[in-house]
Design an enzyme around this catalytic site. Structure first.
Site, mmCIF file in Angstrom:
data_model
loop_
_atom_site.group_PDB
_atom_site.id
_atom_site.type_symbol
_atom_site.label_atom_id
_atom_site.label_comp_id
_atom_site.label_asym_id
_atom_site.label_seq_id
_atom_site.Cartn_x
_atom_site.Cartn_y
_atom_site.Cartn_z
ATOM 1 N N LYS A 10 14.665 -0.257 -2.248
ATOM 2 C CA LYS A 10 14.435 -1.088 -1.057
ATOM 3 C C LYS A 10 15.666 -1.940 -0.723
ATOM 4 O O LYS A 10 16.564 -2.109 -1.560
ATOM 5 C CB LYS A 10 13.191 -1.954 -1.284
ATOM 6 C CG LYS A 10 11.890 -1.135 -1.367
ATOM 7 C CD LYS A 10 10.678 -2.052 -1.459
ATOM 8 C CE LYS A 10 9.380 -1.257 -1.524
ATOM 9 N NZ LYS A 10 8.189 -2.164 -1.571
ATOM 10 N N TYR A 50 4.739 2.609 6.566
ATOM 11 C CA TYR A 50 3.707 1.724 6.008
ATOM 12 C C TYR A 50 2.485 1.630 6.926
ATOM 13 O O TYR A 50 1.795 0.608 6.937
ATOM 14 C CB TYR A 50 4.299 0.345 5.737
ATOM 15 C CG TYR A 50 5.066 0.263 4.436
ATOM 16 C CD1 TYR A 50 4.445 0.545 3.212
ATOM 17 C CD2 TYR A 50 6.405 -0.122 4.409
ATOM 18 C CE1 TYR A 50 5.130 0.454 2.008
ATOM 19 C CE2 TYR A 50 7.111 -0.215 3.208
ATOM 20 C CZ TYR A 50 6.460 0.068 2.016
ATOM 21 O OH TYR A 50 7.137 -0.033 0.824
ATOM 22 N N PHE A 58 0.410 -9.128 5.842
ATOM 23 C CA PHE A 58 1.844 -9.123 5.521
ATOM 24 C C PHE A 58 2.615 -8.003 6.226
ATOM 25 O O PHE A 58 3.805 -7.826 5.988
ATOM 26 C CB PHE A 58 2.063 -9.042 4.004
ATOM 27 C CG PHE A 58 1.443 -7.834 3.338
ATOM 28 C CD1 PHE A 58 2.080 -6.586 3.367
ATOM 29 C CD2 PHE A 58 0.235 -7.934 2.661
ATOM 30 C CE1 PHE A 58 1.517 -5.474 2.748
ATOM 31 C CE2 PHE A 58 -0.338 -6.822 2.037
ATOM 32 C CZ PHE A 58 0.319 -5.586 2.088
ATOM 33 N N ARG A 86 4.854 5.419 -11.270
ATOM 34 C CA ARG A 86 4.239 4.096 -11.102
ATOM 35 C C ARG A 86 4.396 3.281 -12.395
ATOM 36 O O ARG A 86 4.575 2.065 -12.352
ATOM 37 C CB ARG A 86 2.754 4.222 -10.728
ATOM 38 C CG ARG A 86 2.472 4.848 -9.364
ATOM 39 C CD ARG A 86 2.901 4.047 -8.169
ATOM 40 N NE ARG A 86 2.317 2.741 -8.069
ATOM 41 C CZ ARG A 86 2.224 2.043 -6.921
ATOM 42 N NH1 ARG A 86 2.676 2.556 -5.773
ATOM 43 N NH2 ARG A 86 1.710 0.835 -6.903
ATOM 44 N N THR A 92 3.106 -4.183 -8.450
ATOM 45 C CA THR A 92 3.638 -4.596 -7.145
ATOM 46 C C THR A 92 4.271 -5.981 -7.218
ATOM 47 O O THR A 92 5.366 -6.209 -6.687
ATOM 48 C CB THR A 92 2.484 -4.617 -6.105
ATOM 49 O OG1 THR A 92 1.834 -3.340 -6.128
ATOM 50 C CG2 THR A 92 2.998 -4.928 -4.714
ATOM 51 N N ARG A 103 10.732 -3.071 -11.489
ATOM 52 C CA ARG A 103 10.413 -4.319 -10.777
ATOM 53 C C ARG A 103 10.581 -5.535 -11.688
ATOM 54 O O ARG A 103 11.001 -6.601 -11.239
ATOM 55 C CB ARG A 103 9.007 -4.230 -10.181
ATOM 56 C CG ARG A 103 8.992 -3.350 -8.912
ATOM 57 C CD ARG A 103 7.603 -3.009 -8.472
ATOM 58 N NE ARG A 103 7.575 -2.430 -7.135
ATOM 59 C CZ ARG A 103 6.506 -1.830 -6.613
ATOM 60 N NH1 ARG A 103 5.386 -1.739 -7.318
ATOM 61 N NH2 ARG A 103 6.561 -1.316 -5.400
ATOM 62 N N ASN A 113 10.416 -6.296 -3.635
ATOM 63 C CA ASN A 113 10.124 -5.844 -4.995
ATOM 64 C C ASN A 113 10.893 -4.581 -5.399
ATOM 65 O O ASN A 113 10.436 -3.794 -6.228
ATOM 66 C CB ASN A 113 8.610 -5.704 -5.208
ATOM 67 C CG ASN A 113 7.990 -4.669 -4.287
ATOM 68 O OD1 ASN A 113 8.673 -4.066 -3.477
ATOM 69 N ND2 ASN A 113 6.692 -4.458 -4.434
ATOM 70 N N HIS A 116 9.920 1.435 -4.110
ATOM 71 C CA HIS A 116 8.636 2.030 -3.723
ATOM 72 C C HIS A 116 8.336 3.223 -4.619
ATOM 73 O O HIS A 116 9.252 3.922 -5.050
ATOM 74 C CB HIS A 116 8.710 2.509 -2.262
ATOM 75 C CG HIS A 116 7.532 3.354 -1.858
ATOM 76 N ND1 HIS A 116 6.329 2.802 -1.505
ATOM 77 C CD2 HIS A 116 7.372 4.707 -1.799
ATOM 78 C CE1 HIS A 116 5.477 3.784 -1.225
ATOM 79 N NE2 HIS A 116 6.083 4.947 -1.405
ATOM 80 N N GLU A 127 4.995 11.374 2.348
ATOM 81 C CA GLU A 127 6.167 10.490 2.355
ATOM 82 C C GLU A 127 7.465 11.274 2.190
ATOM 83 O O GLU A 127 8.476 10.937 2.810
ATOM 84 C CB GLU A 127 6.012 9.442 1.247
ATOM 85 C CG GLU A 127 4.876 8.462 1.527
ATOM 86 C CD GLU A 127 4.578 7.523 0.371
ATOM 87 O OE1 GLU A 127 3.642 6.712 0.496
ATOM 88 O OE2 GLU A 127 5.268 7.600 -0.678
HETATM 89 P P1 GDP Z 1 3.018 -0.802 -3.933
HETATM 90 O O1 GDP Z 1 2.288 0.507 -3.786
HETATM 91 O O2 GDP Z 1 3.065 -1.302 -5.356
HETATM 92 O O3 GDP Z 1 4.391 -0.787 -3.294
HETATM 93 O O4 GDP Z 1 2.163 -1.915 -3.149
HETATM 94 P P2 GDP Z 1 1.304 -1.826 -1.792
HETATM 95 O O5 GDP Z 1 1.180 -0.409 -1.331
HETATM 96 O O6 GDP Z 1 0.058 -2.602 -2.001
HETATM 97 O O7 GDP Z 1 2.178 -2.652 -0.746
HETATM 98 C C1 GDP Z 1 3.301 -2.069 -0.121
HETATM 99 C C2 GDP Z 1 4.428 -3.069 -0.116
HETATM 100 O O8 GDP Z 1 4.067 -4.192 0.705
HETATM 101 C C3 GDP Z 1 4.744 -3.711 -1.482
HETATM 102 O O9 GDP Z 1 5.562 -2.892 -2.302
HETATM 103 C C4 GDP Z 1 5.442 -4.976 -1.065
HETATM 104 O O10 GDP Z 1 6.807 -4.736 -0.638
HETATM 105 C C5 GDP Z 1 4.621 -5.383 0.155
HETATM 106 N N1 GDP Z 1 3.500 -6.266 -0.209
HETATM 107 C C6 GDP Z 1 2.381 -5.945 -0.917
HETATM 108 N N2 GDP Z 1 1.559 -6.998 -1.041
HETATM 109 C C7 GDP Z 1 2.168 -8.021 -0.383
HETATM 110 C C8 GDP Z 1 1.801 -9.384 -0.134
HETATM 111 O O11 GDP Z 1 0.756 -9.873 -0.561
HETATM 112 N N3 GDP Z 1 2.693 -10.134 0.590
HETATM 113 C C9 GDP Z 1 3.866 -9.614 1.078
HETATM 114 N N4 GDP Z 1 4.687 -10.425 1.786
HETATM 115 N N5 GDP Z 1 4.242 -8.330 0.866
HETATM 116 C C10 GDP Z 1 3.402 -7.546 0.153
HETATM 117 MG MG MG Z 2 1.591 1.474 -2.107
#
Ligand code: GDP
Ligand code: MG
Length: 138
Positions: A10, A50, A58, A86, A92, A103, A113, A116, A127
């Site tokens: 990222k 996304y 968010f 993962r 996350t 991470r 973070n 991805h 994807e």
């Molecule tokens: P991942 O699969 O671990 O990447 O997590 P998710 O699919 O739930 O979320 C996608 C991305 O959105 C995350 O990797 C973060 O960059 C962002 N994100 C997730 N949760 C939050 C949150 O609560 N606040 C903010 N600002 N960003 C978030």
């Molecule tokens: Mg995800």
């Protein structure tokens, strides 16, 4: 096909100069790089990637972050790629990411973070084709 996953180094990690160390970490964990490029996404591209998070509070911040600078999407191959990757990236929220995960090592916040990883084989295929044509995946 359960042997590929899609990752993105990222914009936060690219900006901080962590790209090479993260690629080395991924290869050291047993993944083969099948496709890779550096791109700078616009709002439409980041929002499309996304799309599942479009209704989340968010979402706009996430699109701003993902368009803040160049990032590095990659198609990775390994047996059990999605689940194993993962594990390599960690939770996350970097505060909850296990010791030694990408991470844990490189991420600053739940948003910025570092990396991805696809969450299912179906999403890995979607994807991978979001960023790469068949001919670009070796
Ligand atoms: P991942 O699969 O671990 O990447 O997590 P998710 O699919 O739930 O979320 C996608 C991305 O959105 C995350 O990797 C973060 O960059 C962002 N994100 C997730 N949760 C939050 C949150 O609560 N606040 C903010 N600002 N960003 C978030
Ligand atoms: Mg995800």
């Amino acid at each position: 096909m359960s042997n590929i996953t899609l990752t993105i180094i990222k914009p936060d990690a690219v900006a901080k100069g962590h790209t090479g160390k993260i690629i080395d970490h991924i290869i050291g964990a047993g993944f083969k790089v099948r496709a890779m490029k550096m791109i700078h996404m616009n709002d439409r591209e980041a929002g499309g990637f996304y799309d599942v998070h479009r209704e989340r509070p968010f979402f706009n911040d996430l699109v701003s972050f993902m368009t803040s600078g160049p990032c590095v999407p990659m198609v990775l191959e390994k047996d059990n790629a999605v689940t194993d990757f993962r594990g390599v990236i960690g939770a996350t929220n970097p505060k909850e990411a296990a010791e030694g995960t990408i991470r844990n090592l490189y991420a600053d916040s739940i948003e910025a973070n570092a990396i991805h990883g696809s969450d299912s084989d179906e999403n890995a295929r979607r994807e991978a084709s979001y960023f790469f044509s068949e001919l670009e995946i070796f």
